[in-house]
Design an enzyme around this catalytic site. Structure first.
Site, PDB file in Angstrom:
ATOM      1  N   GLU A 285       7.852   5.107  -5.395  1.00 61.33           N
ATOM      2  CA  GLU A 285       7.954   6.150  -4.370  1.00 61.33           C
ATOM      3  C   GLU A 285       8.643   5.613  -3.122  1.00 61.33           C
ATOM      4  O   GLU A 285       9.453   6.301  -2.499  1.00 61.33           O
ATOM      5  CB  GLU A 285       6.571   6.700  -4.028  1.00 61.33           C
ATOM      6  CG  GLU A 285       6.594   7.883  -3.090  1.00 61.33           C
ATOM      7  CD  GLU A 285       7.283   9.105  -3.676  1.00 61.33           C
ATOM      8  OE1 GLU A 285       8.169   9.664  -2.970  1.00 61.33           O
ATOM      9  OE2 GLU A 285       6.976   9.510  -4.799  1.00 61.33           O
TER      10      GLU A 285
ATOM     11  N   GLU B  10      16.743   8.028  -0.950  1.00 62.36           N
ATOM     12  CA  GLU B  10      17.013   9.329  -0.329  1.00 62.36           C
ATOM     13  C   GLU B  10      17.614   9.146   1.065  1.00 62.36           C
ATOM     14  O   GLU B  10      18.565   9.846   1.428  1.00 62.36           O
ATOM     15  CB  GLU B  10      15.733  10.158  -0.239  1.00 62.36           C
ATOM     16  CG  GLU B  10      15.297  10.748  -1.545  1.00 62.36           C
ATOM     17  CD  GLU B  10      14.032  11.575  -1.427  1.00 62.36           C
ATOM     18  OE1 GLU B  10      13.441  11.634  -0.327  1.00 62.36           O
ATOM     19  OE2 GLU B  10      13.632  12.174  -2.432  1.00 62.36           O
TER      20      GLU B  10
END
Length: 115
Positions: free
Chosen positions: A57, A64
């Site tokens: 994550e 991102e």
């Protein structure tokens, strides 16, 4: 060396603050760890799976951010990069769920008197 720990801590704080999924996965990991302790299941595989999901994550969050920096406007390849990184987290989460069921289901059923 201490400075690198500070940077890592800042990354954790950032992810905790802005990534709802990171917080959710951390809470679910804590719940899984508490369940393992309650059921008498070896916590080591549970901790390894928690670390795997949370680490992926964090990598997804980093990717991102880099993708948004490199491509501030929509681009199909930027979408592919983000979707693929998210898929890594998804696969690790499915693995964690599968192994969790394998580890927790028999002792839970015994504790509830169902087997």
């Amino acid at each position: 060396m201490a400075r690198s720990f500070l940077y890592a801590w800042e990354g954790l704080v950032y992810a905790w603050r802005v990534q709802r999924n990171f917080r959710l996965e951390a809470y679910l990991g804590l719940l899984a760890l508490l369940l393992a302790l309650w059921l008498g299941v070896d916590p080591v595989p549970v901790l390894l799976l928690i670390a795997l999901v949370l680490s992926l994550e964090l990598l997804n969050t980093a990717l991102e951010a880099l993708t948004d920096l490199a491509s501030p406007v929509y681009h199909p390849l930027a979408k592919r990069a983000k979707d693929t990184a998210a898929a890594a987290v998804f696969l690790a989460s499915l693995l964690a769920l599968s192994i969790g069921l394998h580890l927790f289901l028999p002792p839970l059923l015994r504790k509830l008197g169902l087997i």
